[in-house]
Write an enzyme that holds these catalytic residues in place. Sequence first.
Site, short mmCIF file in Angstrom:
data_model
loop_
_atom_site.label_atom_id
_atom_site.label_comp_id
_atom_site.label_asym_id
_atom_site.label_seq_id
_atom_site.Cartn_x
_atom_site.Cartn_y
_atom_site.Cartn_z
N LYS A 266 8.01 -0.30 6.02
CA LYS A 266 7.51 1.06 5.78
C LYS A 266 8.67 1.92 5.30
O LYS A 266 9.66 2.12 6.02
CB LYS A 266 6.90 1.62 7.05
CG LYS A 266 6.31 3.02 6.92
CD LYS A 266 5.64 3.42 8.22
CE LYS A 266 5.06 4.82 8.14
NZ LYS A 266 4.40 5.21 9.41
N GLY B 286 0.80 5.57 1.42
CA GLY B 286 0.14 6.66 2.13
C GLY B 286 0.93 7.94 1.95
O GLY B 286 1.84 8.02 1.12
N GLY B 287 0.57 8.96 2.74
CA GLY B 287 1.25 10.24 2.62
C GLY B 287 2.71 10.16 3.02
O GLY B 287 3.53 10.96 2.58
N PHE B 288 3.07 9.18 3.85
CA PHE B 288 4.44 9.02 4.33
C PHE B 288 5.33 8.34 3.30
O PHE B 288 6.54 8.48 3.32
CB PHE B 288 4.46 8.18 5.60
CG PHE B 288 3.81 6.84 5.42
CD1 PHE B 288 4.51 5.77 4.89
CD2 PHE B 288 2.48 6.65 5.75
CE1 PHE B 288 3.91 4.55 4.70
CE2 PHE B 288 1.86 5.42 5.57
CZ PHE B 288 2.57 4.37 5.04
N GLY B 289 4.74 7.53 2.41
CA GLY B 289 5.51 6.72 1.47
C GLY B 289 4.83 5.39 1.23
O GLY B 289 3.59 5.29 1.33
N GLY C 291 0.83 -1.19 0.00
CA GLY C 291 0.00 0.00 0.00
C GLY C 291 0.86 1.24 0.00
O GLY C 291 2.10 1.18 -0.01
N VAL D 80 4.53 0.94 1.62
CA VAL D 80 4.74 -0.21 2.50
C VAL D 80 4.92 -1.44 1.62
O VAL D 80 4.11 -1.67 0.70
CB VAL D 80 3.55 -0.42 3.46
CG1 VAL D 80 3.79 -1.64 4.33
CG2 VAL D 80 3.35 0.81 4.33
N ASP E 254 -3.42 10.20 16.10
CA ASP E 254 -3.86 9.89 14.73
C ASP E 254 -4.56 8.54 14.67
O ASP E 254 -4.33 7.76 13.74
CB ASP E 254 -2.66 9.92 13.77
CG ASP E 254 -3.09 10.06 12.31
OD1 ASP E 254 -4.23 10.52 12.06
OD2 ASP E 254 -2.31 9.71 11.42
#
Length: 660
Positions: A370, A351-354, A349, A356, A467
């Site tokens: 991650k 996300g905003g962080f990068g 997947g 996985v 969060d």
Amino acid sequence: MATRIPRFVGFFMTLFTMASAQSLNYVNDDCHNSTTKEQAITLAFRTNLNSTLSRLSSDAATSKGYNHTTTGNGSTPVDDDAVYGLYDCRGDVTGPFCQFCVSTAASEILQQCPNRSSAVIWYNYCILRYSNNNFFGNLTTTPSWEIVEAKNSTDPEELQKAESYMQSLKREATVESNKLYAMGGFNLSDGEERYGLVQCSRDLTNDECSQCLDAMIQKVPQCCGTKRSWQVLAPSCLIKYDDFMFYQITDQTSSPLPNPAKKGGSIGSKTLIIITVSVLVALIFLCCSIYYLWRKYVTNKDELISVNTLRSFHGYVQREEPLNVDLPTIPLIWIQQSTNYFSEFSKLGEGGFGSVHKGNLEDGTEVAVKRLSKASGQGLEEFKNEVIFIAKLQHRNLVRLLGCCIEENEKLLVYEYMPNSSLDSHLFNEEKRKQLDWKLRLSIINGIAKGLLYLHEDSRLRIIHRDLKASNVLLDQEMNPKISDFGLARTFEKGQSQESTRRVMGTYGYMSPEYAMEGLYSVKSDVFSFGVLLLEIICGKRNSGFHLSEHGQSLLVHSWRLWGEGKSLEMLDPMLEKTYKGSEVMKCIHIGLLCVQEDAADRPTMSTVVVMLASDTMALSNPNHPAFSVGRKTKEEESTSKGSKDPSVNDVTISNILPR
């Protein structure tokens, strides 16, 4: 410049050795039978144990592969609070590779052997022991294990030759070299070679080592006589035999010995050619890599971050003590190979962080990696948070961090793999939602609540997650929930009620009003997020975007309106019609509404929430109006509004609802 190049040579040689080495594999452990005394180990013993394991893990990076230490009183041979610890890496392993093995063992031994006053764990590259008894220098041959592979020998004399060779290695380890370990190979027959290793714990004397190895060799005929790959091990020594060169060639490694059956035997010509070609290729690759790393250092020297740099940060995270992260650092090359260099095929997947990615540790354990994107809004500060907090937290409802890596501008976190992905992938998917019956949803609600309670009150650190949402709750093989993503988490001091920040970060729809509008956060901020998540689990719809539905209201206001009208069951996910218990659903909706009240002081603590969820008789107070009561008009209301001649009519209504 000239002084920097040798550093890169050493750095690359370490990585090259790791890449060419056999994988780090778990072999066995002995937790010792649990007793009443072991189950009641003291807090002082736990503290000393953690300190011992941490010291051994750190020491392994700079030692010659062996050391022991004592933490605690230790004034008597048996001291309940004292911890005696020892690690011993295989003779061909030192430096970062030894530390990686010892750090992994130190982390895993607490998982494999919880609440034990004495334990030992083996990996193929190291052994780690601890006890409340002083075992240093004591010969220990029980328990022992035999590990045998399926490959059968075709040479009827192989057992005799193997035993003879092991005896020669024993003599080398205890008489000739006095190193207490030896390894090498011999020609079994034309074109067929065998390799062996013997090693004793380096707290033994030569005589004790010889006795231990004799005891192991005596077990071979009973367990391994017809095999060509085996090992026999005990806490004080081990022997290993195989048909391939499983060790690293170093100046400490024994030279291949001649065939015990033939004098003057030598390595076959094919093997010599293979070794020669391999060395030439390695040298060429080494030269190219040194140049590449040197160029990269010159152009990016300000961006290089070491693990020691990470560990030097403490600031707001740990105000009272220096940062000490007892977490294995996993070599980048291992992660790259495991994820096929972060290929799309391995991606789980993004996300905003990068992104996985799915990978495997060297013992076969599936992991999720991650990878922090260089363009991510989540920077080094959030990365540090995640390493620091999760490394110090252990709970069945928190995701487990297995290791981290900071190399070549990569920032990577390695977690346990959650085969059922995140809660949102099930809850907001029409097909997968059918698998979430009421019993399972209630179990997930309880698990999340217990995880938050641990963070707020029971952990070593008092943590505000900041969060919590459906996508940050992962589901394991049995669909147990585990809270993840601690990038925005913060610690609280004892007696501290709330904190403020100008940097409001989180997810709208889950953020409490005092945090979203004023930057104020506390444990009650997490309680609000939990309330939103609870209501989402019940109705199967997201809070964000709920106003776009036919209700024209936020999920919170819609839930509160139905509760006031005595129609709360109307918000229930239709998928649950045949599985739910009305009293349990009503109680959960009531608790959810208590959690999302606008005034933080009115919301319950997570300890109260856990008690309310577990009780069928506890009287619950009536909730006040939930936060974020501004909703959007339904289509019917909108058409009426447009036809009105009253200029004061606004397209946005503020609901003032009084429950019955």
